[in-house]
Design an enzyme around this catalytic site. Structure first.
Site, PDB file in Angstrom:
ATOM      1  N   PHE A  25       7.750   2.799  -1.047  1.00  0.00           N
ATOM      2  CA  PHE A  25       8.542   3.016  -0.168  1.00  0.00           C
ATOM      3  C   PHE A  25       9.170   4.371  -0.071  1.00  0.00           C
ATOM      4  O   PHE A  25      10.082   4.844   0.995  1.00  0.00           O
ATOM      5  CB  PHE A  25      10.124   2.029  -0.369  1.00  0.00           C
ATOM      6  CG  PHE A  25       9.549   0.449   0.146  1.00  0.00           C
ATOM      7  CD1 PHE A  25       9.231   0.052   1.208  1.00  0.00           C
ATOM      8  CD2 PHE A  25       9.505  -0.485  -0.950  1.00  0.00           C
ATOM      9  CE1 PHE A  25       9.118  -1.398   1.588  1.00  0.00           C
ATOM     10  CE2 PHE A  25       9.321  -1.672  -0.800  1.00  0.00           C
ATOM     11  CZ  PHE A  25       8.848  -2.190   0.460  1.00  0.00           C
ATOM     12  N   HIS A  51      10.408  -8.859   4.533  1.00  0.00           N
ATOM     13  CA  HIS A  51       9.810  -7.395   4.249  1.00  0.00           C
ATOM     14  C   HIS A  51      10.953  -6.385   5.082  1.00  0.00           C
ATOM     15  O   HIS A  51      11.216  -6.805   6.234  1.00  0.00           O
ATOM     16  CB  HIS A  51       8.552  -7.036   4.951  1.00  0.00           C
ATOM     17  CG  HIS A  51       7.990  -5.791   4.332  1.00  0.00           C
ATOM     18  ND1 HIS A  51       8.110  -4.694   5.049  1.00  0.00           N
ATOM     19  CD2 HIS A  51       7.020  -5.574   3.230  1.00  0.00           C
ATOM     20  CE1 HIS A  51       7.729  -3.512   4.398  1.00  0.00           C
ATOM     21  NE2 HIS A  51       6.980  -4.180   3.178  1.00  0.00           N
ATOM     22  N   TYR A 107       1.994   4.778   1.769  1.00  0.00           N
ATOM     23  CA  TYR A 107       1.878   5.125   3.080  1.00  0.00           C
ATOM     24  C   TYR A 107       0.440   5.726   3.432  1.00  0.00           C
ATOM     25  O   TYR A 107      -0.021   6.703   2.626  1.00  0.00           O
ATOM     26  CB  TYR A 107       2.661   6.217   3.500  1.00  0.00           C
ATOM     27  CG  TYR A 107       4.228   5.592   3.412  1.00  0.00           C
ATOM     28  CD1 TYR A 107       4.721   4.472   4.117  1.00  0.00           C
ATOM     29  CD2 TYR A 107       5.163   6.000   2.517  1.00  0.00           C
ATOM     30  CE1 TYR A 107       6.235   4.081   4.149  1.00  0.00           C
ATOM     31  CE2 TYR A 107       6.381   5.648   2.420  1.00  0.00           C
ATOM     32  CZ  TYR A 107       6.863   4.544   3.195  1.00  0.00           C
ATOM     33  OH  TYR A 107       8.124   3.952   3.110  1.00  0.00           O
ATOM     34  N   ASP A 150       0.810  -1.308  -0.036  1.00  0.00           N
ATOM     35  CA  ASP A 150      -0.051  -0.100   0.090  1.00  0.00           C
ATOM     36  C   ASP A 150       0.698   1.152   0.046  1.00  0.00           C
ATOM     37  O   ASP A 150       2.033   1.254   0.392  1.00  0.00           O
ATOM     38  CB  ASP A 150      -0.851   0.017   1.120  1.00  0.00           C
ATOM     39  CG  ASP A 150      -1.965  -0.970   1.308  1.00  0.00           C
ATOM     40  OD1 ASP A 150      -2.156  -1.603   0.235  1.00  0.00           O
ATOM     41  OD2 ASP A 150      -2.528  -0.965   2.532  1.00  0.00           O
TER      42      ASP A 150
END
Length: 229
Positions: free
Chosen positions: A87, A196, A76, A74
């Site tokens: 990211f 992750h 942020y 997703d």
């Protein structure tokens, strides 16, 4: 009318090479329904990123220039963070924990000091497609736009890159991203997987994965310009 306006907006917000690849996809029934849902969400809720940044990854990284794909999940969901690149956060925004761990791994892997900015536009402009599998999210509600149709759209992008290009490096971090490996032809691309980079899982194998040096070694082997991480 709404779909036509959306298509024109998308066309002006992405590199023309992407629009050539995706224009037929925009007329698919699922995408028309997705468009209606997203328009309604922006009307009734606080949604990130801003409309003009939804397709930022496709504006900064032309299809013809893609060399590396990094998959996020997703955008942020806190104010001021999301700007359409997985990211990444705009200049001046505090670096999120996952990106801080990415920077930590780059430093350990390559011995280079990373910038104090969390803005990854310089990666995108070198051919790194920073692709979230879901391109919008409601404020404060992680995963709120999953299942609306974005995944069908981004799966198509992954498959088109895999089919039409060769020697792309796919960096898949976390279980959700790793599942996308089934969309990629491993016989002509490099797929690198790891946990992750979130603080909850980074120490389970992301830190120490050496994906950044492996990426550049693979690109160099195939006479493709390396990434300045």
């Amino acid at each position: 009318m709404i779909l036509a306006l959306y298509n024109r907006t998308m066309q002006t917000n992405i590199d023309p090479t992407w629009y050539t690849i995706l224009k037929d996809e925009l007329n698919e029934e699922y995408f028309q329904k997705l468009t209606q849902k997203i328009n309604l969400a922006y009307k009734n809720h606080s949604v990130f990123p801003t409309r003009e940044n939804i397709f930022n990854a496709f504006r900064l990284c032309p299809f013809d220039e893609v060399r590396v794909v990094i998959l996020g999940q997703d955008p942020y969901h806190a104010p001021g963070q999301a700007h359409g690149l997985a990211f990444s956060v705009p200049d001046g925004v505090k670096i999120p924990p996952s990106l801080r761990n990415i920077y930590k791994e780059i430093n350990a892997d390559l011995g280079v000091k990373t910038t104090e900015s969390g803005n990854l536009e310089h990666w995108a402009k070198q051919g790194v497609l920073l692709l979230n599998t879901t391109l919008t999210v409601e404020a404060g509600q992680a995963g709120s736009h999953q299942g609306l149709g974005w995944e069908t759209f981004t799966d198509t992008i992954i498959k088109r890159i895999s089919y039409e290009k060769t020697h792309i490096v796919f960096l898949l971090w976390g279980a959700s991203a790793i599942k996308k490996s089934e969309l990629i032809d491993a016989s002509k691309h490099l797929i690198l997987t790891a946990p992750h980079p979130s603080p909850l899982s980074a120490h389970r194998g992301f830190l120490g994965c050496r994906h950044f040096s492996q990426t550049n070694e693979y690109l160099k082997k195939h006479f493709i310009r390396e990434i300045d991480w």
